[in-house]
Design a protein around this motif. Structure first.
Motif, short mmCIF file in Angstrom:
data_model
loop_
_atom_site.label_atom_id
_atom_site.label_comp_id
_atom_site.label_asym_id
_atom_site.label_seq_id
_atom_site.Cartn_x
_atom_site.Cartn_y
_atom_site.Cartn_z
N ASP A 69 0.82 -1.21 0.00
CA ASP A 69 0.00 0.00 0.00
C ASP A 69 0.86 1.26 0.00
O ASP A 69 0.53 2.25 -0.66
N GLN A 70 1.95 1.24 0.75
CA GLN A 70 2.84 2.41 0.78
C GLN A 70 3.49 2.64 -0.58
O GLN A 70 3.62 3.78 -1.03
N LEU A 71 3.90 1.56 -1.24
CA LEU A 71 4.49 1.70 -2.57
C LEU A 71 3.47 2.23 -3.57
O LEU A 71 3.78 3.10 -4.39
N ASN A 77 8.22 9.77 -9.32
CA ASN A 77 9.67 10.00 -9.17
C ASN A 77 10.08 10.14 -7.70
O ASN A 77 10.92 10.97 -7.34
N GLY A 78 9.46 9.30 -6.85
CA GLY A 78 9.78 9.33 -5.43
C GLY A 78 10.97 8.46 -5.10
O GLY A 78 11.60 7.84 -5.97
N THR A 79 11.29 8.40 -3.80
CA THR A 79 12.46 7.66 -3.32
C THR A 79 12.03 6.58 -2.33
O THR A 79 11.25 6.84 -1.41
N PHE A 105 8.77 -1.76 -10.57
CA PHE A 105 7.45 -1.17 -10.33
C PHE A 105 7.49 0.35 -10.39
O PHE A 105 6.66 0.99 -11.04
N LEU A 106 8.48 0.94 -9.74
CA LEU A 106 8.53 2.40 -9.66
C LEU A 106 8.82 3.03 -11.01
O LEU A 106 8.14 4.00 -11.42
N GLN A 186 9.97 8.59 0.65
CA GLN A 186 8.54 8.48 0.90
C GLN A 186 8.20 7.13 1.55
O GLN A 186 7.25 7.03 2.32
N VAL A 187 9.00 6.10 1.24
CA VAL A 187 8.80 4.77 1.82
C VAL A 187 10.16 4.24 2.26
O VAL A 187 11.14 4.34 1.53
#
Length: 262
Positions: A69-71, A77-79, A105-106, A186-187
């Motif tokens: 869920d967090q992902l 373009n998060g970290t 995934f990202l 962010q995660v």
């Protein structure tokens, strides 16, 4: 065959008796234990943090769902930051596999500018090759990190002093050159150090004198039979992730250990 739904609370080696959480005591001639692993409080985090906001997700169920869920909620373009503990730990290739899955995934769903920072506490065996710290399938994951996911995966081996703020998710660490860094992902996915279940200071494995490795985290065994080498432990065998015998802590290895023991 009797299947008993209870937890081990103690072992009386002298009288060859196993004590259970339901108050029952079971006599034995041979005792085969496969207690698995538990996860240490590390990096400034607690077991509650692992369960509610910074999941290690090394135990399937609510934690893997929380990490998923967090992902999914990450911005473009998060970290993402993950840690890898010093070996031994359960499933040597697992952290590197996870890094690749998250990177794929990202960059596919969140943008090519996404970052996966991998903080590996293991030290490179070759100072000129940082990827020599990888604990399993080094060639495969070197290719994955440096070619397939180049620009997305930032692999940092030999890091020390990792701290994680459970509220803000800020991560601080010292790289292998001695430089202190702080990042604000962010995660964050901390995979903490492992130890045999019951090997803590007051744990039943320790109290039974079976957590007898140099650091008291694992049960040392005779690899020809997986019988404990602890004093007075004749007839007690420890198989699987809880044993310290030089073999990887992997499911198929534990299966073979059980066959050898049997």
């Amino acid at each position: 065959v009797n299947i008993v739904r209870a937890s081990v609370t103690g072992i009386d080696k002298a009288n060859k008796t196993l004590m259970l959480s339901d108050g029952v005591s079971l006599p034995y001639d041979r005792l085969v234990l496969a207690p698995g692993v538990e996860f240490e409080d590390a990096y400034g985090l607690t077991q509650t943090d692992y369960e509610t906001r910074t999941p290690h997700a090394w135990r399937a169920g609510p934690q893997t769902q929380l990490l998923r869920d967090q992902l999914a909620a990450m911005p473009g373009n998060g970290t993402f930051v993950m840690t890898i503990p010093k070996a031994p730990y359960r499933c040597p290739p697992g952290p590197y596999e996870r890094a690749c899955l998250v990177a794929d995934f990202l960059k596919t769903t969140k943008g090519a500018g996404s970052k996966v920072i991998v903080l590996d506490e293991n030290t490179p065996t070759d100072a000129a090759n940082p990827y020599s710290a990888i604990q399993a399938e080094a060639h495969t994951f070197t290719q994955a990190f440096s070619v397939i996911h180049a620009g997305v995966v930032d692999y940092q081996p030999g890091v020390t002093g990792i701290t994680i703020d459970p509220a803000t998710r800020a991560v601080s660490y010292t790289d292998r050159m001695g430089v202190l860094h702080t990042v604000n992902p962010q995660v964050v996915n901390p995979i903490p150090p492992h130890r045999a279940t019951g090997s803590g200071t007051t744990g039943w494995l320790t109290q039974a004198g079976l957590a007898n490795s140099a650091n008291g985290k694992w049960a040392v065994v005779n690899v020809l039979s997986f019988e404990s080498t602890a004093a007075g432990a004749a007839g007690v065998h420890v198989i699987g992730d809880a044993s310290q015998c030089g073999l990887p802590k992997a499911g198929h290895v534990a299966n073979q250990e059980a066959k050898i023991c049997a």
